[in-house]
Design a protein around this motif. Structure first.
Motif, PDB file in Angstrom:
ATOM      1  N   ARG A   1       2.516   1.699  -3.640  1.00 13.59           N
ATOM      2  CA  ARG A   1       1.688   1.444  -4.819  1.00 13.59           C
ATOM      3  C   ARG A   1       1.622   2.637  -5.758  1.00 13.59           C
ATOM      4  O   ARG A   1       1.804   2.491  -6.968  1.00 13.59           O
TER       5      ARG A   1
ATOM      6  N   PRO B   1       0.813  -1.240   0.000  1.00 11.62           N
ATOM      7  CA  PRO B   1       0.000   0.000   0.000  1.00 11.62           C
ATOM      8  C   PRO B   1       0.834   1.272   0.000  1.00 11.62           C
ATOM      9  O   PRO B   1       0.484   2.247  -0.671  1.00 11.62           O
ATOM     10  N   GLU B   2       1.978   1.251   0.722  1.00 15.06           N
ATOM     11  CA  GLU B   2       2.775   2.470   0.820  1.00 15.06           C
ATOM     12  C   GLU B   2       3.557   2.766  -0.452  1.00 15.06           C
ATOM     13  O   GLU B   2       3.930   3.917  -0.705  1.00 15.06           O
TER      14      GLU B   2
END
Length: 528
Positions: free
Chosen positions: A272, A269-270
């Motif tokens: 992406r 997520p960080e």
């Protein structure tokens, strides 16, 4: 407009101007499909785009009527209908074909030597079975097992797309498993696993459940047979020299493009947003890499939302710049709306007529494996299941939806209509689960029924067989179940009497009331 130079490899013969102009449109469609549960890795996605241009483009251009719809809308509808069933099949085929990295390990010389030493008798038998194949099939089978070329190179050598190559290989493994099982004296468990995985196309988990053995044992038997096959092909000097050089396909140096794509697929997520931005900036290089014939590795699937963003990036767009496509939304909504109606009619009309014994999914599919939890959760979100009641949810445990029930009944009806038509003047046909009735009335046997169901539903053949049997039981209570026919129960099946009248209202067709056609004017036409 002057045609551009033909593209390389399997795209030869297409006009670059068409392909390059519409490729972004189809990449956006792949993004929409990913978000709606039909996600494929980027390499398979580009193959779908290629195959669409190779197999369907000419027909799309000729069939389009500008008075009915704009070309982009027509193109979107056609591609979505083309891609959805192929994505489903690709997932099933993974149970038969090894990942290229696993295949490379089996082709290591040390692994081959060990396999030759441990499985001498079976290797000799395998060679005999492979040699019994038709020459072209044998060469294709050997090329894949020997590792002499990537999937793309083998496909080009044999004039196939990669999808068609995989389809043919799956068939060849099934053919091999059937012949090997007939001739082999190998341990029974090993033969049963080979039959389940390659002939019946079960996943390792399905095979383990069906055979009642641990999943690791199934996987070990599968790997062992692959090892024997590779050793038989590589050690037996069965291969004929084959050149995979393709004129005009220079090797591409694209390691950075590959790493960018792999990094995006694996991004957390960080990371992406940055990874997707890198894909967008380097989309041309990544697409060139994906279309190169000189690599032989697959990409992991990734989650659906991430793949949707990657396809948009490859199309050169940012998610914030793309408004929801009314065409895609309308297409998917139409599918959903249709399945809502099917589910409601299934629950309110069809099931209301049936005896309790016919509403026991575990009895109908006894002994067959159920879906795992993740697959089941995905399937029960299908609109026909959501609206089909408790029994629809029970059927979904075996991968069957009310929409499948409708598709299967229509396929059997079409088969029966063709059979009657070929007979010339016949007005009825018997659907039988036992032997052909004495006296020779026109009949369709269980194998034909199973194949008709499997063809349209893409369900496994064992599930298709049980679904066909269940439909014959249902037809005893629902006379119009098979469109264009009225059914009457007979021993081990039903007798279908041709009416040639179509009934598109499912609440009427699935109503068990005898004489449902009575009251209609003679000669009254039914909507087709």
């Amino acid at each position: 407009m002057k045609d551009a130079e033909p593209t390389r490899g399997p795209m030869q013969g297409l006009r670059d101007v068409d392909y390059l102009a519409y490729r972004p449109v189809l990449l956006r469609m792949l993004s929409s499909l990913a978000r709606n549960g039909y996600a494929v890795s980027p390499d398979d996605g580009l193959d779908l785009v290629h195959d669409f241009f190779i197999e369907a483009w000419t027909g799309v251009v000729h069939r389009h009527d500008p008075h009915k719809s704009p070309f982009p809308a027509f193109l979107n509808h056609t591609f979505l209908a083309f891609a959805r069933p192929r994505i489903i099949r690709l997932k099933r085929w993974r149970t038969t074909l090894l990942d290229p990295a696993d295949m490379a390990r089996l082709q290591d010389v040390r692994h081959v030597v060990v396999a030759e030493r441990e499985h001498v008798e079976q290797i000799l038998l395998v060679r005999a079975v492979v040699q019994s194949m038709a020459p072209k099939d044998r060469k294709l089978f050997q090329c894949y097992l020997s590792g002499d070329g990537s999937e793309r190179e083998i496909a080009t050598r044999f004039g196939l797309t990669r999808y068609a190559l995989r389809s043919r290989l799956v068939d060849l493994f099934g053919e091999f498993a059937a012949r090997f099982g007939h001739l082999s004296n190998a341990p029974m468990a090993n033969n049963l696993v080979v039959d389940a995985i390659w002939h019946r196309h079960r996943t390792p988990k399905e095979a383990a459940s069906f055979l009642r053995i641990p999943v690791p044992e199934v996987q070990a038997a599968r790997t062992r047979m692959y090892s024997i096959l590779v050793a038989a092909v590589k050690g037996g000097e069965m291969m004929e020299p084959i050149s995979f050089y393709v004129s005009g396909t220079p090797k591409m140096d694209t390691p950075d493009a590959e790493q960018l794509l792999r990094r995006a697929i694996a991004a957390g997520p960080e990371d992406r947003d940055r990874a997707i931005a890198d894909v967008r900036r380097n989309a041309a290089a990544i697409l060139d890499f994906l279309e190169s014939p000189d690599w032989n590795e697959s990409f992991p699937g990734g989650d659906e939302e991430l793949l949707a963003q990657i396809y948009l990036a490859l199309a050169g767009e940012r998610e914030m710049d793309v408004e929801p496509s009314p065409v895609v939304d309308a297409y998917l909504k139409a599918i959903s709306d249709e399945e809502i109606v099917i589910g409601q009619a299934f629950k309110q009309a069809l099931l209301a007529n049936l005896h309790n014994d016919l509403l026991d999914a575990d009895r109908v599919f006894e002994g067959l494996p159920k879906l795992d939890v993740s697959e089941y959760r995905h399937l029960i979100s299908n609109a026909s299941v959501e609206n089909g009641g408790a029994f629809a949810r029970d059927l979904a445990m075996y991968g069957v939806t009310p929409a499948n029930v409708l598709e299967a009944s229509l396929s059997i009806a079409r088969l029966a209509r063709r059979k009657v038509g070929r007979a010339g003047g016949a007005s009825e046909v018997w659907l039988t689960l036992g032997a052909r009735p004495d006296g020779g009335p026109l009949s369709i046997n269980r194998d034909e029924l199973r194949d008709a169901v499997a063809t349209v539903t893409d369900l496994h053949e064992d599930v298709s067989d049980r679904l066909a049997c269940w439909l014959l039981e249902v037809a005893a209570y629902v006379p119009l179940l098979f469109d264009m026919f009225r059914s009457e129960p007979i021993q081990n099946g039903v007798r279908l009497i041709l009416t040639d009248r179509r009934e598109n209202d499912l609440y009427v067709r699935w109503n068990g009331t005898v004489g449902v056609f009575e009251g209609r004017a003679e000669g009254e036409t039914f909507p087709s």
